[in-house]
Motif scaffolding. Sequence first.
Motif, PDB file in Angstrom:
ATOM      1  N   ASP B  49       9.839  16.141  -4.136  1.00  0.00           N
ATOM      2  CA  ASP B  49       9.684  15.693  -2.752  1.00  0.00           C
ATOM      3  C   ASP B  49       8.830  16.652  -1.928  1.00  0.00           C
ATOM      4  N   ASN B  53       5.895  15.768   0.806  1.00  0.00           N
ATOM      5  CA  ASN B  53       5.869  16.287   2.181  1.00  0.00           C
ATOM      6  C   ASN B  53       4.572  17.051   2.462  1.00  0.00           C
ATOM      7  N   ALA B  88       3.155   8.740   7.248  1.00  0.00           N
ATOM      8  CA  ALA B  88       4.505   9.080   7.720  1.00  0.00           C
ATOM      9  C   ALA B  88       5.526   8.113   7.110  1.00  0.00           C
ATOM     10  N   ARG B  92       8.671   8.979   4.472  1.00  0.00           N
ATOM     11  CA  ARG B  92      10.063   8.560   4.655  1.00  0.00           C
ATOM     12  C   ARG B  92      10.575   7.781   3.435  1.00  0.00           C
ATOM     13  N   ASP B  95      11.710  10.332   1.141  1.00  0.00           N
ATOM     14  CA  ASP B  95      13.029  10.860   1.531  1.00  0.00           C
ATOM     15  C   ASP B  95      14.153   9.963   1.036  1.00  0.00           C
ATOM     16  N   HIS B  96      13.927   8.653   1.096  1.00  0.00           N
ATOM     17  CA  HIS B  96      14.954   7.729   0.615  1.00  0.00           C
ATOM     18  C   HIS B  96      15.099   7.808  -0.899  1.00  0.00           C
ATOM     19  N   SER B  99      17.349  10.603  -1.417  1.00  0.00           N
ATOM     20  CA  SER B  99      18.746  10.224  -1.142  1.00  0.00           C
ATOM     21  C   SER B  99      19.349   9.486  -2.335  1.00  0.00           C
ATOM     22  N   LYS B 102      20.037  11.980  -4.986  1.00  0.00           N
ATOM     23  CA  LYS B 102      21.228  12.789  -4.685  1.00  0.00           C
ATOM     24  C   LYS B 102      22.515  12.021  -4.987  1.00  0.00           C
ATOM     25  N   LEU B 186      25.295   2.258  -0.569  1.00  0.00           N
ATOM     26  CA  LEU B 186      24.342   3.208   0.015  1.00  0.00           C
ATOM     27  C   LEU B 186      22.972   3.112  -0.642  1.00  0.00           C
ATOM     28  N   TYR B 190      19.360   2.175   0.840  1.00  0.00           N
ATOM     29  CA  TYR B 190      18.127   2.980   0.803  1.00  0.00           C
ATOM     30  C   TYR B 190      16.949   2.148   0.302  1.00  0.00           C
ATOM     31  N   TYR B 197       9.901   0.091   5.192  1.00  0.00           N
ATOM     32  CA  TYR B 197       8.746   0.986   5.381  1.00  0.00           C
ATOM     33  C   TYR B 197       7.477   0.374   4.821  1.00  0.00           C
TER      34      TYR B 197
END
Lengths: 228, 228
Positions: B49, B53, B88, B92, B95-96, B99, B102, B186, B190, B197
Motif C-alpha cells: 500500500d 500512496n 485520490a 482510497r 486503502d479498502h 482493510s 487486514k 465488512l 469494502y 470509487y
Amino acid sequence: MRRVFEEELNDLHNHFFQMGKIVNEAVYKSVKAFVNHDKGLAQEVIDGDIIINKHEVDLEKRCFEMIALQQPVTTDLRKIVTIMKASADLERMGDHAVSIAKSTIRVKGNKRDYAIEAQIAEMSEKVKVMVQGVLDAYVVSDADKAKDVALSDVAVDNDFKKIYKACIKQMKSDPDIILGATDYMLVAGYIERIGDYVTNICEWIIYLNTGKVTELNTHNKNDHFLNS
Amino acid sequence: MRRVFEEELNDLHNHFFQMGKIVNEAVYKSVKAFVNHDKGLAQEVIDGDIIINKHEVDLEKRCFEMIALQQPVTTDLRKIVTIMKASADLERMGDHAVSIAKSTIRVKGNKRDYAIEAQIAEMSEKVKVMVQGVLDAYVVSDADKAKDVALSDVAVDNDFKKIYKACIKQMKSDPDIILGATDYMLVAGYIERIGDYVTNICEWIIYLNTGKVTELNTHNKNDHFLNS
C-alpha cells in the motif's frame, strides 16, 4: 493584484470554515437522531447533504480558478491546496453523517440495547469535540493544536473496538439483537471514520505550516476494525 | 512550451494508468487472500500500500506544479484536475484493499460459510471488471464507456445486499458464525465501496469530456447498506 488575492483567499478561508460548521452540525444531528430513533431529524440530515456537496464543489471551483489565474507559489499555493483537500474530507464526513441517518430511517422496531447506544452517544461526543477542535486549529493555523486533536482520535478508535466487542457478545447471547447490533457496529464504524477524516484535516493544517505532508496516527488509520 | 506541456501531460497520463493497474492488482489479491484464508498474500497487499500512496503523492505534486508553472486553462486544466481527483479515488480503493487484507490477517479459526464466501468472490469479480473497464475508458477518454461501467455498479450493490441478508440469516440460526459473518459483511462492504470509487472515476472521465460534474448512480452511492 496582491490585494485581490488576499481578499479572495480570505473569502475561501471563511467559506471553508462555514462548511466545517455545517458538517459538524450534520454529524451531531445524525448521531442524535440515531440514538433517539428520530426519523424526522435523520431525514433533515439526508436532505441537508446536498448543501454540503455544493459547498465542496464551489470551494473546489474557486480554488482551481485561483490557482490557474493567479499562479500562486509556495505558501499561497499551500493555503489553497489545504482548503481544497480539507473540504474534500469535510464532504466525506458529511457522507458518513448521511449513512448514519439512513441507518436511523432503516430501523424498524429492532430490539435495542441501551448500554451500547449510550456508548455510541459518548463516542460521538468525542468526535464532536475533535471536529470543533480541528476547525479552531484551522482558523488560527495552529499545527500544535492540530496534533493534539489528531491524538484524541486514539480514544475514538478504542471506543469503536469496545462497541464492536459488546455487539459481538450481545449477538452471541441473544439472536433477537443481531439486526440492531449490526447497525450499532456500522454506525460506530462511521463515527470512527469521521475521526479519521478529522485527523486528515489535522495533517493538512500541519502541511500548511510546514509544507510537509505528515501521517498522524498511521497505526490506527485505514484500519477501522479490530486488529487484535 | 506547448510541446513540453504535452509531454508532461502524457507522462502524467501514463503514471495514472500504472497506478490504476497496481490498485486493481491489490484489490484482486486482497479478495483472493480473504477467500483462500491466505495470510501471506494478505500481508503482501498491506506491505504494497505504501507504493500506491507514494504514487498518489507524486501524481498530486506533479499536477500542482504543472498548474502553477504552466497555467493551463479549460481542457488542459480539466485533464490535470481529472488525474488529481481520480488518483485520490484510486488511493482510497487501495486503502479498502488493505482493510480487506487486514480482515484476512485477523481471522483466527472462525467458523466459515463457503456459500457466502463464494458470493463474495463473485461480487469481487464484477468489481475487477469495473476497475479494468474504467481504466480502459480513461485511456481512450470514452465517456459512453465510463457511463456503462458506472451502470454495472448496480449489480455490485445488489450483491452486497444479498450477502448482508445471508449473513443476518446465518447469524440468527448459528451463533458460532457471528464473528465470521461480521467479517463477511465488512469485506462485502469494502468491495461495495470500491465499486463506488470506480463510479467516481467514471464521473471524472465524463467531466474530462464535457467539463460538467455529473453524479452517476446517486441512488446507490453513499448508501453502502440496506435501505429497505
